[in-house]
Design a protein around this motif. Sequence first.
Motif, short mmCIF file in Angstrom:
data_model
loop_
_atom_site.label_atom_id
_atom_site.label_comp_id
_atom_site.label_asym_id
_atom_site.label_seq_id
_atom_site.Cartn_x
_atom_site.Cartn_y
_atom_site.Cartn_z
N ILE A 178 0.86 -1.19 0.00
CA ILE A 178 0.00 0.00 0.00
C ILE A 178 0.89 1.24 0.00
O ILE A 178 1.88 1.29 0.74
CB ILE A 178 -0.92 0.03 1.24
N PRO A 179 0.57 2.25 -0.80
CA PRO A 179 1.36 3.49 -0.77
C PRO A 179 1.42 4.09 0.63
O PRO A 179 0.40 4.13 1.33
CB PRO A 179 0.62 4.41 -1.74
N HIS A 180 2.59 4.54 1.01
CA HIS A 180 2.78 5.03 2.38
C HIS A 180 1.98 6.30 2.65
O HIS A 180 1.65 6.60 3.81
CB HIS A 180 4.27 5.29 2.63
N TYR A 181 1.67 7.09 1.61
CA TYR A 181 0.92 8.32 1.87
C TYR A 181 -0.53 8.03 2.25
O TYR A 181 -1.25 8.91 2.73
CB TYR A 181 0.98 9.27 0.68
N VAL A 182 -0.99 6.78 2.01
CA VAL A 182 -2.35 6.41 2.39
C VAL A 182 -2.41 6.00 3.86
O VAL A 182 -3.30 6.42 4.60
CB VAL A 182 -2.86 5.25 1.50
N VAL A 183 -1.45 5.18 4.28
CA VAL A 183 -1.40 4.69 5.66
C VAL A 183 0.06 4.54 6.08
O VAL A 183 0.96 4.48 5.25
CB VAL A 183 -2.09 3.31 5.82
N ASP A 184 0.26 4.47 7.38
CA ASP A 184 1.55 4.03 7.90
C ASP A 184 1.37 2.62 8.45
O ASP A 184 0.39 1.94 8.12
CB ASP A 184 2.10 5.00 8.95
N GLY A 185 2.30 2.15 9.27
CA GLY A 185 2.21 0.78 9.76
C GLY A 185 0.94 0.50 10.54
O GLY A 185 0.36 -0.59 10.45
N THR A 186 0.48 1.47 11.31
CA THR A 186 -0.73 1.28 12.11
C THR A 186 -1.93 1.02 11.22
O THR A 186 -2.70 0.06 11.43
CB THR A 186 -0.99 2.52 12.99
N GLY A 187 -2.13 1.84 10.21
CA GLY A 187 -3.25 1.66 9.30
C GLY A 187 -3.11 0.43 8.43
O GLY A 187 -4.09 -0.27 8.15
N PHE A 188 -1.88 0.14 7.99
CA PHE A 188 -1.62 -1.01 7.14
C PHE A 188 -2.04 -2.31 7.81
O PHE A 188 -2.81 -3.10 7.26
CB PHE A 188 -0.14 -1.05 6.77
N PHE A 189 -1.54 -2.54 9.02
CA PHE A 189 -1.82 -3.80 9.69
C PHE A 189 -3.26 -3.86 10.22
O PHE A 189 -3.82 -4.95 10.36
CB PHE A 189 -0.81 -4.05 10.81
N SER A 190 -3.86 -2.71 10.49
CA SER A 190 -5.28 -2.69 10.85
C SER A 190 -6.13 -3.15 9.67
O SER A 190 -7.11 -3.89 9.84
CB SER A 190 -5.70 -1.29 11.30
N PHE A 191 -5.75 -2.72 8.47
CA PHE A 191 -6.47 -3.13 7.27
C PHE A 191 -6.35 -4.63 7.05
O PHE A 191 -7.35 -5.31 6.80
CB PHE A 191 -5.94 -2.39 6.04
N VAL A 192 -5.13 -5.16 7.12
CA VAL A 192 -4.94 -6.59 6.87
C VAL A 192 -5.67 -7.42 7.93
O VAL A 192 -6.27 -8.46 7.63
CB VAL A 192 -3.43 -6.94 6.84
N GLU A 193 -5.64 -6.95 9.18
CA GLU A 193 -6.35 -7.67 10.24
C GLU A 193 -7.85 -7.70 9.96
O GLU A 193 -8.50 -8.74 10.11
CB GLU A 193 -6.08 -7.01 11.60
N LEU A 194 -8.40 -6.55 9.56
CA LEU A 194 -9.84 -6.48 9.27
C LEU A 194 -10.20 -7.37 8.08
O LEU A 194 -11.21 -8.08 8.11
CB LEU A 194 -10.24 -5.03 8.98
N TRP A 195 -9.38 -7.33 7.06
CA TRP A 195 -9.60 -8.19 5.89
C TRP A 195 -9.62 -9.66 6.30
O TRP A 195 -10.51 -10.42 5.90
CB TRP A 195 -8.49 -7.92 4.87
N GLY A 196 -8.68 -10.07 7.13
CA GLY A 196 -8.64 -11.44 7.59
C GLY A 196 -9.87 -11.81 8.41
O GLY A 196 -10.45 -12.90 8.26
N THR A 197 -10.31 -10.90 9.27
CA THR A 197 -11.48 -11.16 10.11
C THR A 197 -12.73 -11.35 9.26
O THR A 197 -13.55 -12.26 9.52
CB THR A 197 -11.70 -10.01 11.11
N LEU A 198 -12.89 -10.53 8.24
CA LEU A 198 -14.08 -10.63 7.38
C LEU A 198 -14.05 -11.91 6.54
O LEU A 198 -15.09 -12.54 6.33
CB LEU A 198 -14.17 -9.40 6.49
#
Length: 426
Positions: A77-97
């Motif tokens: 993911i481009p860094h200007y969209v998220v940093d590490g906090t947002g990146f791993f929150s997204f992957v965690e949510l994707w996995g949960t769904l």
Amino acid sequence: MEFFSSSVESQTILLHPVDTQAAFLNVPYHFFYANSANETDFMPSEALPGVDGRIKLLNVHVVRMSDNSGVIIFVNIPHYVVDGTGFFSFVELWGTLCRAERMQDSELAKTAIARNYCFDRGIIARHLPDDRKPLDTDTLDVYTGFNPVADWLAWLSPNTRSQLLDRAKFSANIVSHTFRVSQQSLELLCEQVSKYMPGGQNPTPTHVFAALVSKTVARAHKQCDEKKLKLTMSVGGVFGLITHALKLPLRLVFGKEKYQSLNLLADMRHPLGLVDQNYMGNGLLPHNTKCPLDVLEKDTSPESLAEATAIVSSIYSNADSSLVGSFIDMISARPSCFTRPMVYLATHPKLLVITNETAFKLYKADFGNGLPEWTCTIPSFVANFVGFLPSPPPSTDIVVNITMKKQVMNYILKDEFWRSISQIVY
């Protein structure tokens, strides 16, 4: 994923000047899932559905290993969209769904969707204090100094700039190694260093470790320089002597290199009180300083390490909300300054960047067959990047990814003190 897709509300989110500071980087990670139980339906492909070409801000590759022994998921993911906090929150949510869909658990999906994520960049301004603290001269040099190359890069369109950077081949002759340091060894080293800390300071293991990495890299650079000089004098003959003599006037004018430029990346969520707000924008706060080489190049021991640790600790302790406010004021007044750290790094071959990612959720994404066995990033596109990562649970060891020029890395691998505390993974 139908429940998730139907709940998505398209919106436009205005970026903050902090987001632009990492505009030339991506956040790329591999997630390795092992099929230890030899399940025939291990992470079925339909549980990881594809998307059409409308999504431009996400790049995902899913690789199934031979004999269905595991799955590797690469997310970028481009860094200007998220940093590490947002990146791993997204992957965690994707996995949960995905897990909820496979289990047909609508309550799990609803609970995941109901989580509160803050994308409002305005929250930064609302949490800034009224007072300001002066920025250090090293940070000002990076962001406000005369740099026509950086200004030109900022003027280019994003596509042209990215194409130019792709062709620049910053990654030439760099190598990356991953090491593992046990928590027990690190705590013991911290205890030994504490005995020599000035003023009875009580350093954290992270500060001690950052200082150790800084020393190890500085000593490796010194050994490289010494080897180059010997080769110049021995192989070059008369030409080598002339070349060495020609460099003397430059040394007289600019002086011998006395410092290691050190960039410690921190998270401004902590000083601004945003940790519990689930802020998904960028929160990178760079701390730039110059560490004296006469301190870093000493033989590594708990006593000499204490000197370096004191410098690192002073940098982190200075990072309060007032300093964050001054940094944001500076970059907001200079919209084109986002290219300056990149150019500064490329033109200062001994600059060292250290980022601490041990608090990120590298091992939280469960797509229905358990958590990843291993999570790692890719080598940096330029040398002199060091990342601290967590080990797979339940281990509390620290994983360290180091990207360096090949000749510098060779001396790091030979460093006796580094080898005594670390174990190479690959």
